[in-house]
Scaffold this active site. Structure first.
Site, PDB file in Angstrom:
ATOM      1  N   LYS A  22       0.846  -1.219  -0.232  1.00 13.98           N
ATOM      2  CA  LYS A  22      -0.060  -0.015  -0.063  1.00 13.98           C
ATOM      3  C   LYS A  22       0.855   1.179  -0.100  1.00 13.98           C
ATOM      4  O   LYS A  22       0.822   2.193  -0.583  1.00 13.98           O
ATOM      5  CB  LYS A  22      -0.971  -0.150   1.342  1.00 13.98           C
ATOM      6  N   ASN A  23       1.929   1.092   0.853  1.00 11.89           N
ATOM      7  CA  ASN A  23       2.697   2.564   1.030  1.00 11.89           C
ATOM      8  C   ASN A  23       3.524   2.998  -0.093  1.00 11.89           C
ATOM      9  O   ASN A  23       3.892   3.998  -0.494  1.00 11.89           O
ATOM     10  CB  ASN A  23       3.546   2.425   2.411  1.00 11.89           C
ATOM     11  N   ARG A  94      -3.755  10.845   4.426  1.00 11.43           N
ATOM     12  CA  ARG A  94      -2.507  11.933   4.647  1.00 11.43           C
ATOM     13  C   ARG A  94      -1.471  11.740   3.515  1.00 11.43           C
ATOM     14  O   ARG A  94      -0.803  12.553   3.084  1.00 11.43           O
ATOM     15  CB  ARG A  94      -1.928  11.589   5.784  1.00 11.43           C
ATOM     16  N   CYS A 118      -4.908  13.250  12.703  1.00 11.61           N
ATOM     17  CA  CYS A 118      -4.874  12.001  12.310  1.00 11.61           C
ATOM     18  C   CYS A 118      -4.966  11.453  13.936  1.00 11.61           C
ATOM     19  O   CYS A 118      -4.498  11.725  14.805  1.00 11.61           O
ATOM     20  CB  CYS A 118      -3.447  11.786  12.033  1.00 11.61           C
ATOM     21  N   ARG A 123       1.152  14.436  13.260  1.00 15.74           N
ATOM     22  CA  ARG A 123       1.751  14.370  11.723  1.00 15.74           C
ATOM     23  C   ARG A 123       1.853  15.575  11.174  1.00 15.74           C
ATOM     24  O   ARG A 123       1.106  15.718  10.090  1.00 15.74           O
ATOM     25  CB  ARG A 123       0.784  13.204  11.266  1.00 15.74           C
ATOM     26  N   PRO A 124       2.487  16.725  11.619  1.00 16.80           N
ATOM     27  CA  PRO A 124       2.744  17.822  10.779  1.00 16.80           C
ATOM     28  C   PRO A 124       3.738  17.692   9.557  1.00 16.80           C
ATOM     29  O   PRO A 124       3.822  16.701   9.232  1.00 16.80           O
ATOM     30  CB  PRO A 124       3.566  18.770  11.692  1.00 16.80           C
ATOM     31  N   MET A 125       3.562  18.801   8.798  1.00 18.07           N
ATOM     32  CA  MET A 125       4.202  18.844   7.416  1.00 18.07           C
ATOM     33  C   MET A 125       5.553  19.480   7.488  1.00 18.07           C
ATOM     34  O   MET A 125       5.798  19.783   6.260  1.00 18.07           O
ATOM     35  CB  MET A 125       3.111  19.378   6.337  1.00 18.07           C
ATOM     36  N   ASP A 126       6.019  19.938   8.566  1.00 18.29           N
ATOM     37  CA  ASP A 126       7.178  21.007   8.556  1.00 18.29           C
ATOM     38  C   ASP A 126       8.373  20.544   7.787  1.00 18.29           C
ATOM     39  O   ASP A 126       8.972  21.109   7.208  1.00 18.29           O
ATOM     40  CB  ASP A 126       7.404  21.483  10.061  1.00 18.29           C
ATOM     41  N   ASP A 308       4.607   0.200  11.976  1.00 17.51           N
ATOM     42  CA  ASP A 308       3.135  -0.132  11.217  1.00 17.51           C
ATOM     43  C   ASP A 308       2.931  -1.590  11.762  1.00 17.51           C
ATOM     44  O   ASP A 308       2.097  -2.150  11.687  1.00 17.51           O
ATOM     45  CB  ASP A 308       3.354  -0.161  10.074  1.00 17.51           C
ATOM     46  N   ILE A 330       7.741   6.626  16.924  1.00 20.36           N
ATOM     47  CA  ILE A 330       7.364   7.251  15.735  1.00 20.36           C
ATOM     48  C   ILE A 330       6.294   8.117  15.931  1.00 20.36           C
ATOM     49  O   ILE A 330       6.137   9.256  15.798  1.00 20.36           O
ATOM     50  CB  ILE A 330       7.237   6.065  14.515  1.00 20.36           C
ATOM     51  N   ARG A 400      -8.600  -0.119   4.470  1.00 16.32           N
ATOM     52  CA  ARG A 400      -7.708   0.950   3.700  1.00 16.32           C
ATOM     53  C   ARG A 400      -6.306   0.284   3.465  1.00 16.32           C
ATOM     54  O   ARG A 400      -5.693   0.710   2.734  1.00 16.32           O
ATOM     55  CB  ARG A 400      -7.399   2.102   4.826  1.00 16.32           C
TER      56      ARG A 400
HETATM   57  C1  UD1 Z   1       4.566   6.703   6.308  1.00 16.39           C
HETATM   58  C2  UD1 Z   1       3.531   5.588   6.326  1.00 16.39           C
HETATM   59  C3  UD1 Z   1       3.118   5.003   7.554  1.00 16.39           C
HETATM   60  C4  UD1 Z   1       4.288   4.712   8.532  1.00 16.39           C
HETATM   61  C5  UD1 Z   1       5.045   5.947   8.540  1.00 16.39           C
HETATM   62  C6  UD1 Z   1       6.166   5.667   9.621  1.00 16.39           C
HETATM   63  C7  UD1 Z   1       2.958   5.962   3.974  1.00 16.39           C
HETATM   64  C8  UD1 Z   1       1.632   6.286   3.240  1.00 16.39           C
HETATM   65  N1  UD1 Z   1       2.540   5.842   5.324  1.00 16.39           N
HETATM   66  O1  UD1 Z   1       3.678   7.773   6.933  1.00 16.39           O
HETATM   67  O2  UD1 Z   1       2.506   3.955   7.279  1.00 16.39           O
HETATM   68  O3  UD1 Z   1       3.517   4.612   9.742  1.00 16.39           O
HETATM   69  O4  UD1 Z   1       5.478   6.179   7.315  1.00 16.39           O
HETATM   70  O5  UD1 Z   1       6.694   4.525   9.034  1.00 16.39           O
HETATM   71  O6  UD1 Z   1       3.756   5.676   3.555  1.00 16.39           O
HETATM   72  N2  UD1 Z   1       6.799  14.171  10.935  1.00 16.39           N
HETATM   73  C9  UD1 Z   1       6.906  15.728  11.201  1.00 16.39           C
HETATM   74  N3  UD1 Z   1       6.891  16.536  10.350  1.00 16.39           N
HETATM   75  C10 UD1 Z   1       6.840  16.287   8.910  1.00 16.39           C
HETATM   76  C11 UD1 Z   1       6.489  14.810   8.800  1.00 16.39           C
HETATM   77  C12 UD1 Z   1       6.488  13.943   9.725  1.00 16.39           C
HETATM   78  O7  UD1 Z   1       7.101  15.975  12.282  1.00 16.39           O
HETATM   79  O8  UD1 Z   1       6.806  17.243   8.140  1.00 16.39           O
HETATM   80  C13 UD1 Z   1       6.574  13.120  12.082  1.00 16.39           C
HETATM   81  C14 UD1 Z   1       5.407  12.571  12.207  1.00 16.39           C
HETATM   82  O9  UD1 Z   1       4.608  13.290  13.056  1.00 16.39           O
HETATM   83  C15 UD1 Z   1       5.659  11.311  12.833  1.00 16.39           C
HETATM   84  C16 UD1 Z   1       7.031  11.069  12.397  1.00 16.39           C
HETATM   85  O10 UD1 Z   1       7.583  12.005  11.865  1.00 16.39           O
HETATM   86  O11 UD1 Z   1       5.874  11.288  14.236  1.00 16.39           O
HETATM   87  C17 UD1 Z   1       7.064   9.780  11.270  1.00 16.39           C
HETATM   88  O12 UD1 Z   1       6.373  10.337  10.122  1.00 16.39           O
HETATM   89  P1  UD1 Z   1       6.714   9.930   8.439  1.00 16.39           P
HETATM   90  O13 UD1 Z   1       7.998   9.092   8.567  1.00 16.39           O
HETATM   91  O14 UD1 Z   1       6.820  11.556   7.567  1.00 16.39           O
HETATM   92  O15 UD1 Z   1       5.381   9.033   8.194  1.00 16.39           O
HETATM   93  P2  UD1 Z   1       4.452   9.128   6.956  1.00 16.39           P
HETATM   94  O16 UD1 Z   1       5.339   9.381   5.628  1.00 16.39           O
HETATM   95  O17 UD1 Z   1       3.469  10.211   7.278  1.00 16.39           O
END
Ligand code: UD1
Length: 422
Positions: A22-23, A94, A118, A123-126, A308, A330, A400
């Site tokens: 999926k991912n 997301r 979520c 799960r921010p986008m910074d 996961d 995580i 999902r």
């Molecule tokens: C992806 C996977 C998800 C998995 C996760 C961690 C997909 C579609 N989803 O999610 O199934 O659980 O990796 O292996 O591939 N973070 C920030 N700022 C950011 C981005 C992330 O603080 O801009 C934090 C998140 O809040 C979280 C951590 O980093 O605590 C990991 O997030 P990230 O590795 O980005 O996970 P996803 O890509 O959302």
């Protein structure tokens, strides 16, 4: 809403075919935005998240055709009509934010809704934002949407990530394929899904080295072309079904499984006394002795133990001999399955990011609530060994990420059925 009913106490035996990841599919699909020619994915999983990504891409003007019941997805982005990812779709999933990098690279602009809260954490986008800014994008937040522009196109740069975010690595990797000059991603995520994305992008003409390590180097090119790519095996579905015979008893061979995808997970299974053998077709799992032994687990970015698989591992540790400590590093709020497992008789203490699981030799079926994707499957796994009937309600999360779970487990001897909701 549908429910799943499991009657516990049946040992399992047979083979389960593991689907494409999926991912991986959720990042390979937006990669189609990078070029006008068709991108075709084979071994795609048949999941509602894939249908959500299809809707999102269609809303941008991508032609998406699902063939062979959804196992093959053909996409063509020759005539994009929009660069805006609406809240209505992004809030459902997301991973919708993975259109940001490709749209910026090809169209030099994108408007993407923030995903919002979520269930498993903030799960921010910074990290995505600062990485794309390093490539020259200007990004502003207005009315809940990120408005991004790259006047004159993106430019290669050194992009250090403060944390090895999977999604941010994927966004910047895709964006950098069409940027001018060289991009180096430092502290890149190393997940197999990123290696799969890089290998697909290379087939499309991208120049990428170092994927699978924490330093990825991308030499930008003027354009990418079409390709056909088979999605890598889903290591999370693999790990989930590997746990089924450990919990229920018996022996299951997971077809398409490879050790390299799940090494840290397999190391923990072996520590718990479970036999894992690589066969010509996949991975075979058998529990030696009556019950697995307790083990401590800490989730980490790949190659560490995957977050996961934490909920599913907890389901197994509920039945283990002894006390296990599970540390979630995580996501800050990813133990919502614990109270549901406790309704079935598990003994778990949660303090912040640490759960202490005291193994019990019996659990009892109960009505439980699926709170997120991996939590829902952990409750099904626990139900396989609980006495009596377990009813997992609100299983839309499950659909999902798991295709035909009741058929796959039913085929190896589990008593499991889906009750259609209204
Ligand atoms: C992806 C996977 C998800 C998995 C996760 C961690 C997909 C579609 N989803 O999610 O199934 O659980 O990796 O292996 O591939 N973070 C920030 N700022 C950011 C981005 C992330 O603080 O801009 C934090 C998140 O809040 C979280 C951590 O980093 O605590 C990991 O997030 P990230 O590795 O980005 O996970 P996803 O890509 O959302």
């Amino acid at each position: 809403m549908d429910s799943i009913i499991v009657r516990g106490g049946r040992p399992l035996s047979g083979q389960i075919a593991i689907a494409g990841a999926k991912n991986a599919a959720l990042t390979l699909m937006p990669a189609t935005l990078l070029c006008e020619e068709p991108l075709t994915l084979t071994n795609a999983p048949r999941l509602s998240d894939i249908r959500t990504m299809t809707q999102l891409l269609q809303s941008l003007g991508v032609e998406v055709t699902a063939m062979q019941g959804g196992k093959v997805v053909a996409m063509s982005s020759h005539g994009l009509t929009s660069t805006r990812a609406d809240y209505d779709i992004v809030r459902k999933m997301r991973a919708s934010n993975l259109v940001l990098g490709p749209l910026l690279a090809r169209e030099h602009q994108a408007i993407v809704s923030l995903p919002g809260g979520c269930a498993i954490g903030a799960r921010p986008m910074d990290i995505h934002i600062s990485a794309l800014e390093a490539l020259g994008a200007e990004i502003e937040l207005k009315d809940g949407y990120l408005h991004a522009v790259a006047r004159g196109g993106l430019k290669g740069a050194v992009v250090p990530l403060r944390f090895a975010s999977v999604g941010a690595t994927e966004n910047v990797l895709m964006a950098a394929t069409l940027a001018k000059g060289t991009t180096v991603i430092e502290n890149a995520a190393r997940e197999p899904e990123i290696v799969d994305l890089a290998s697909c992008l290379r087939k499309m003409g991208a120049q990428i080295e170092g994927d699978g390590t924490s330093r990825i180097e991308i030499q930008g090119v003027d354009r990418l072309h079409g390709a056909t790519h088979a999605v890598v095996t889903d290591r999370i579905e693999l790990g989930t079904y590997m746990l089924a015979p450990v919990i229920a008893g018996g022996e299951v061979e997971c077809l398409g499984g490879r050790l390299s995808l799940v090494e840290s997970f397999v190391a923990k299974l072996q520590e718990a006394g479970i036999e894992v053998t690589e066969t010509d077709l996949g991975l075979k799992v058998r529990c030696l002795g009556d019950r697995p032994k307790a083990v401590d687990v800490t989730t980490e970015p790949f190659p560490g133990f995957p977050t996961d698989l934490q909920a599913q591992m907890m389901a197994m540790l509920c039945f283990a001999q002894g006390t296990s400590v599970l540390e979630e590093r995580i996501f800050e709020n990813r133990f919502m399955h614990a109270p549901e497992l406790m309704r079935m008789g598990a003994r778990i203490d949660v303090h912040g990011g640490t759960a202490t699981v005291h193994g019990v030799d019996k659990m009892k079926g109960a009505q439980v609530m699926a709170t997120d994707l991996r939590a829902s499957v952990s409750l099904i796994l626990a139900g396989l060994a609980a006495e009596g009937e377990t009813q997992v309600n609100r299983v839309y999360h499950l659909d999902r990420g798991y295709e035909h779970v009741e058929e796959k487990l039913g085929a190896v001897g589990a008593q499991i059925e889906r009750i259609q909701g209204q």
